[in-house]
Write a protein that holds these residues in place. Structure first.
Motif, PDB file in Angstrom:
ATOM      1  N   PRO A  39       0.777  -1.248   0.000  1.00  0.00           N
ATOM      2  CA  PRO A  39       0.000   0.000   0.000  1.00  0.00           C
ATOM      3  C   PRO A  39       0.810   1.301   0.000  1.00  0.00           C
ATOM      4  O   PRO A  39       0.226   2.370  -0.143  1.00  0.00           O
ATOM      5  CB  PRO A  39      -0.812  -0.082   1.309  1.00  0.00           C
ATOM      6  CG  PRO A  39      -0.554  -1.430   1.906  1.00  0.00           C
ATOM      7  CD  PRO A  39       0.677  -1.979   1.281  1.00  0.00           C
ATOM      8  N   PHE A  40       2.127   1.237   0.193  1.00  0.00           N
ATOM      9  CA  PHE A  40       2.907   2.469   0.372  1.00  0.00           C
ATOM     10  C   PHE A  40       4.036   2.587  -0.643  1.00  0.00           C
ATOM     11  O   PHE A  40       4.400   1.625  -1.292  1.00  0.00           O
ATOM     12  CB  PHE A  40       3.445   2.526   1.804  1.00  0.00           C
ATOM     13  CG  PHE A  40       2.337   2.435   2.826  1.00  0.00           C
ATOM     14  CD1 PHE A  40       1.435   3.492   2.968  1.00  0.00           C
ATOM     15  CD2 PHE A  40       2.149   1.292   3.588  1.00  0.00           C
ATOM     16  CE1 PHE A  40       0.378   3.405   3.869  1.00  0.00           C
ATOM     17  CE2 PHE A  40       1.093   1.195   4.490  1.00  0.00           C
ATOM     18  CZ  PHE A  40       0.210   2.252   4.634  1.00  0.00           C
ATOM     19  N   GLY A  41       4.600   3.779  -0.705  1.00  0.00           N
ATOM     20  CA  GLY A  41       5.651   4.069  -1.671  1.00  0.00           C
ATOM     21  C   GLY A  41       7.016   3.529  -1.284  1.00  0.00           C
ATOM     22  O   GLY A  41       7.937   3.515  -2.093  1.00  0.00           O
ATOM     23  N   SER A  42       7.162   3.088  -0.033  1.00  0.00           N
ATOM     24  CA  SER A  42       8.459   2.548   0.378  1.00  0.00           C
ATOM     25  C   SER A  42       8.278   1.616   1.569  1.00  0.00           C
ATOM     26  O   SER A  42       7.210   1.580   2.189  1.00  0.00           O
ATOM     27  CB  SER A  42       9.423   3.682   0.762  1.00  0.00           C
ATOM     28  OG  SER A  42       8.932   4.382   1.880  1.00  0.00           O
ATOM     29  N   ALA A  43       9.336   0.870   1.836  1.00  0.00           N
ATOM     30  CA  ALA A  43       9.363  -0.044   2.980  1.00  0.00           C
ATOM     31  C   ALA A  43      10.671   0.200   3.723  1.00  0.00           C
ATOM     32  O   ALA A  43      11.521   0.960   3.249  1.00  0.00           O
ATOM     33  CB  ALA A  43       9.278  -1.490   2.499  1.00  0.00           C
ATOM     34  N   GLY A  44      10.834  -0.430   4.877  1.00  0.00           N
ATOM     35  CA  GLY A  44      12.094  -0.248   5.595  1.00  0.00           C
ATOM     36  C   GLY A  44      12.007  -0.677   7.037  1.00  0.00           C
ATOM     37  O   GLY A  44      11.086  -1.406   7.437  1.00  0.00           O
ATOM     38  N   SER A  45      12.960  -0.220   7.821  1.00  0.00           N
ATOM     39  CA  SER A  45      13.047  -0.617   9.221  1.00  0.00           C
ATOM     40  C   SER A  45      13.839   0.426   9.988  1.00  0.00           C
ATOM     41  O   SER A  45      14.716   1.091   9.431  1.00  0.00           O
ATOM     42  CB  SER A  45      13.813  -1.940   9.373  1.00  0.00           C
ATOM     43  OG  SER A  45      13.616  -2.804   8.288  1.00  0.00           O
ATOM     44  N   ILE A  46      13.496   0.544  11.275  1.00  0.00           N
ATOM     45  CA  ILE A  46      14.311   1.326  12.202  1.00  0.00           C
ATOM     46  C   ILE A  46      14.657   0.383  13.343  1.00  0.00           C
ATOM     47  O   ILE A  46      13.762  -0.067  14.064  1.00  0.00           O
ATOM     48  CB  ILE A  46      13.532   2.544  12.741  1.00  0.00           C
ATOM     49  CG1 ILE A  46      13.161   3.500  11.588  1.00  0.00           C
ATOM     50  CG2 ILE A  46      14.350   3.273  13.816  1.00  0.00           C
ATOM     51  CD1 ILE A  46      12.164   4.594  11.972  1.00  0.00           C
ATOM     52  N   VAL A  47      15.914   0.039  13.463  1.00  0.00           N
ATOM     53  CA  VAL A  47      16.308  -0.865  14.546  1.00  0.00           C
ATOM     54  C   VAL A  47      16.987  -0.043  15.635  1.00  0.00           C
ATOM     55  O   VAL A  47      18.093   0.472  15.450  1.00  0.00           O
ATOM     56  CB  VAL A  47      17.234  -1.992  14.050  1.00  0.00           C
ATOM     57  CG1 VAL A  47      17.588  -2.934  15.206  1.00  0.00           C
ATOM     58  CG2 VAL A  47      16.589  -2.773  12.912  1.00  0.00           C
ATOM     59  N   MET A  48      16.291   0.090  16.762  1.00  0.00           N
ATOM     60  CA  MET A  48      16.821   0.839  17.908  1.00  0.00           C
ATOM     61  C   MET A  48      17.698  -0.098  18.740  1.00  0.00           C
ATOM     62  O   MET A  48      17.613  -1.319  18.617  1.00  0.00           O
ATOM     63  CB  MET A  48      15.672   1.372  18.767  1.00  0.00           C
ATOM     64  CG  MET A  48      14.752   2.361  18.066  1.00  0.00           C
ATOM     65  SD  MET A  48      15.586   3.892  17.565  1.00  0.00           S
ATOM     66  CE  MET A  48      15.908   4.651  19.160  1.00  0.00           C
ATOM     67  N   PRO A  49      18.521   0.454  19.630  1.00  0.00           N
ATOM     68  CA  PRO A  49      19.297  -0.413  20.517  1.00  0.00           C
ATOM     69  C   PRO A  49      18.361  -1.335  21.321  1.00  0.00           C
ATOM     70  O   PRO A  49      17.223  -0.960  21.614  1.00  0.00           O
ATOM     71  CB  PRO A  49      19.991   0.589  21.451  1.00  0.00           C
ATOM     72  CG  PRO A  49      20.049   1.868  20.673  1.00  0.00           C
ATOM     73  CD  PRO A  49      18.804   1.886  19.834  1.00  0.00           C
ATOM     74  N   ALA A  50      18.852  -2.516  21.652  1.00  0.00           N
ATOM     75  CA  ALA A  50      18.051  -3.473  22.425  1.00  0.00           C
ATOM     76  C   ALA A  50      17.514  -2.804  23.684  1.00  0.00           C
ATOM     77  O   ALA A  50      18.181  -1.939  24.271  1.00  0.00           O
ATOM     78  CB  ALA A  50      18.901  -4.687  22.785  1.00  0.00           C
ATOM     79  N   GLN A  51      16.310  -3.190  24.081  1.00  0.00           N
ATOM     80  CA  GLN A  51      15.680  -2.671  25.300  1.00  0.00           C
ATOM     81  C   GLN A  51      15.238  -1.207  25.266  1.00  0.00           C
ATOM     82  O   GLN A  51      14.887  -0.651  26.299  1.00  0.00           O
ATOM     83  CB  GLN A  51      16.588  -2.873  26.519  1.00  0.00           C
ATOM     84  CG  GLN A  51      16.236  -4.148  27.289  1.00  0.00           C
ATOM     85  CD  GLN A  51      17.348  -5.147  27.256  1.00  0.00           C
ATOM     86  OE1 GLN A  51      18.476  -4.839  27.621  1.00  0.00           O
ATOM     87  NE2 GLN A  51      17.038  -6.350  26.803  1.00  0.00           N
TER      88      GLN A  51
END
Ligand code: TRP
Ligand code: ZN
Length: 467
Positions: free
Chosen positions: A278-290
Motif C-alpha cells: 500500500p505504500f511508496g516505500s518499505a524499511g526498518s528502524i532498529v533501535m538499541p536493544a531494550q
C-alpha cells in the motif's frame, strides 16, 4: 462505524439558519474533546478532520530537548468557536489559526484552541502550534511506554495507542488519517528517520543537518515515528521496485542483517498474498536493544527494539496492509490489526514449507503453544473483538485467538474464498478505517457463507472455544 458522527451532538442547525439570513458572522460551537472511543474516550477530537500535518522538529541528543512547529491543515465539520488537539507535556509557545494569534488553554492532554474568529463548516483551516521542551514517555493502561523514548544518545517517538500526543499535537485517534511531512534537524553525525520517503538531506549550518521526510498516503497518528541516532543506513529496492530504507543502531547491525535481508522478499510475498503493497516505500528502524518492550508497525518503517528475527519483520510488514492501510475504526478493533498480522506469520511459515496454519491452530487448541511466539500465553482468556478494558488490547487473545478466527473462516469457506477475502478486505478498505462489524458483514457478503457461529463462538463468545 464512524466514531466522529457519534461524537457530534445534534444542535446548531437553527443557529446557522438564523445567522445565514442576517448576514452576521457564522456562529460556531466548541468541537468535542474526544471521539468516544470505547477504550480511549478522550483520544481524538470532534468537529474537524485533519488533512495534513507538517511537523518541523529539531532535536538535540545532548540535552534531550525537542523544539517543534506543527502546521495542521484540517477541514471543519461544523461551525467551530473552539476545537481541541491532543497534546501532553512540552510547553506550548504559541498557537495561530489562519495566520491570526489564537487563544488556547490546556487541561490534561487536551489543548483547547480558540481562533480569533469562528471557523465555518466545510472551511479548510491551518493551525500552527509552536512548542518545546524535554518530551517524556507516555505510560499506557497496560503499563507499556510510548511517546518519546531515549536510550543513550538515540531517541524515538512512537504512538500506539496514545503516545503521539507526547511529541506532537494532533487529532490522535486512528479514525482521523492524514498525510505528513516531517522535517527533523539534528546535530551533524546523527541520522533522523521518519515515515515515508526522504525528500532531502542537507547541511543547514551551525553543525546541523536537516532531513525532510514525506508520507503521501494517509496515516493514523499512532503510526507516525521519528528516530534520531547514529544509525547505519542502507537502501535498496524490492524485486518489483519498492524502495527500501533501513536505519540500524550500530550495535544491532550484525544481529539484524539476516532478517533485514529478507525484507524485500517479505514485501513481495505480502503483495502476492494480500494485494499490492500500500505504500511508496518499505524499511526498518532498529533501535538499541531494550529501547522499548515491543516492536511497532510504524508506517513504512517499523521500529524494532534490538535486532528483529525474520518472523517479527514479517509481522510488522503484514501490518502495513492490516492496521496501517486498513486501520481500526476504534481501539476495540485491535484484533483486525493483530489477528491478521499473526495469521500472516502462520501463512508465511506454511507457504515456505514450515508448520502449516492448520497444525498451529490444532496446537493452540490442544493447549500446546510451543510452536509460536505466544508460547505459554492464554489465548482463550477473552473474545478478541471484546477485550475487557484498555489494559488488554494488546494481550494474547487479540493476537492468537484473532488469528484463530481467521483460520476458522478458512476452514468454513475453503482456501480460494479465504484468500480472496484477505485480498478483498485490503483492497476494499485501502487507506481507510474499518470496524469488526464491517469485517463480519464483508466476509459473509464476499464468501457467501453464513459465518454467524464463527463470530458467536470465536470472535465474541466468552470462554475458550473447543473447536
Ligand atoms: N502493535 C505492536 C505489534 O504487534 C505491539 C505493540 C505496540 C504493543 N505498542 C504496544 C504491545 C504497547 C503492548 C503495548 O507489532
Ligand atoms: Zn502486531
Amino acid at each position: 462505524m464512524e466514531l466522529k458522527r457519534l461524537a457530534v451532538p445534534a444542535v446548531t442547525a437553527l443557529l446557522v439558519l438564523t445567522t445565514g439570513c442576517t448576514g452576521a458572522t457564522v456562529q460556531g460551537r466548541p468541537g468535542a474533546s474526544g471521539l468516544r472511543d470505547p477504550f480511549f474516550p478522550r483520544a481524538g477530537n470532534g468537529g474537524y478532520q485533519v488533512e495534513h500535518y507538517a511537523l518541523d522538529l529539531a532535536y538535540d541528543p545532548a540535552d534531550g530537548r525537542l523544539r517543534g512547529t506543527a502546521v495542521i491543515t484540517a477541514r471543519a465539520e461544523q461551525g467551530l468557536s473552539s476545537f481541541n488537539l491532543d497534546f501532553s507535556g512540552l510547553k506550548v509557545e504559541g498557537v495561530d489559526v489562519q495566520g491570526a494569534r489564537a487563544r488556547y488553554n490546556r487541561t490534561g492532554s487536551e489543548l483547547t484552541v480558540r481562533p480569533a474568529r469562528d471557523l465555518k463548516k466545510g472551511e479548510v483551516f491551518r493551525t500552527t502550534v509552536d512548542y518545546a521542551g524535554r518530551p517524556k514517555p507516555v505510560v499506557d493502561p497496560d503499563g507499556s511506554e510510548e511517546g518519546w523514548i531515549t536510550t543513550g544518545d538515540a531517541a524515538v517517538g512512537v504512538g500506539e495507542p496514545v503516545g503521539s500526543m507526547g511529541w506532537f499535537p494532533g487529532n490522535h485517534h486512528p479514525s482521523d488519517k492524514a498525510t505528513y511531512d516531517v522535517t527533523v534537524t539534528v546535530p551533524d553525525g546523527y541520522e533522523a528517520v521518519s515515515n515515508g520517503e526522504l525528500r532531502s538531506r542537507r547541511a543547514v549550518g551551525e553543525g546541523r543537518t536537516e532531513f525532510a521526510w514525506h508520507s503521501p498516503e494517509p496515516m493514523a497518528g499512532y503510526l507516525a515515528t521519528v528516530a534520531v541516532g547514529k544509525f547505519k543506513v542502507s537502501t535498496g529496492r524490492t524485486p518489483s521496485g519498492v524502495a527500501v530504507y533501513n536505519a540500524v543502531a550500530p550495535g544491532e547491525a550484525a544481529g539484524s542483517a539476516a532478517a533485514l535481508a529478507r525484507l524485500p522478499e517479505i514485501v513481495e510475498w505480502g503483495s502476492a498474498r494480500f494485494g499490492p503493497y500500500p505504500f511508496g516505500s518499505a524499511g526498518s528502524i532498529v533501535m538499541p536493544a531494550q529501547t522499548l518492550g515491543y516492536a511497532l508497525e510504524t508506517q513504512t518503517k517499523p521500529v524494532y527494539s534490538g535486532a528483529p528475527d525474520e518472523e517479527l519483520v514479517l509481522h510488522e510488514v503484514a501490518h502495513q496492509w492490516f492496521g496501517n492501510s486498513v486501520s481500526p475504526a476504534s481501539w476495540k478493533d485491535m484484533w483486525l490489526n493483530e489477528g491478521f498480522a499473526t495469521y500472516a506469520e502462520w501463512l508465511w511459515s506454511e507457504d515456505r514449507g514450515g508448520v502449516s496454519a492448520q497444525r498451529r491452530f490444532e496446537a493452540f487448541l490442544a493447549g500446546d503453544t510451543g510452536v509460536d511466539r505466544g508460547a505459554g500465553e492464554d489465548w482463550g482468556a477473552f473474545p478478541p473483538a471484546a477485550p475487557p478494558d484498555a489494559a488488554h488490547i494488546s494481550d494474547a487473545p487479540v493476537y492468537y485467538r484473532g488469528a484463530m478466527v481467521l483460520h476458522r473462516i478458512r476452514q468454513e469457506v475453503g482456501d480460494g474464498a479465504f484468500f480472496a477475502l484477505l485480498r478483498g478486505w485490503a483492497a476494499d478498505h485501502r487507506h481507510g478505517n474499518a470496524s469488526t462489524a464491517d469485517f463480519t458483514a464483508y466476509a459473509q457478503r464476499l464468501t457467501g457463507h453464513d459465518l454467524k457461529k464463527v463470530w458467536d463462538v470465536w470472535l465474541y463468545g466468552a470462554g475458550r472455544p473447543k473447536g
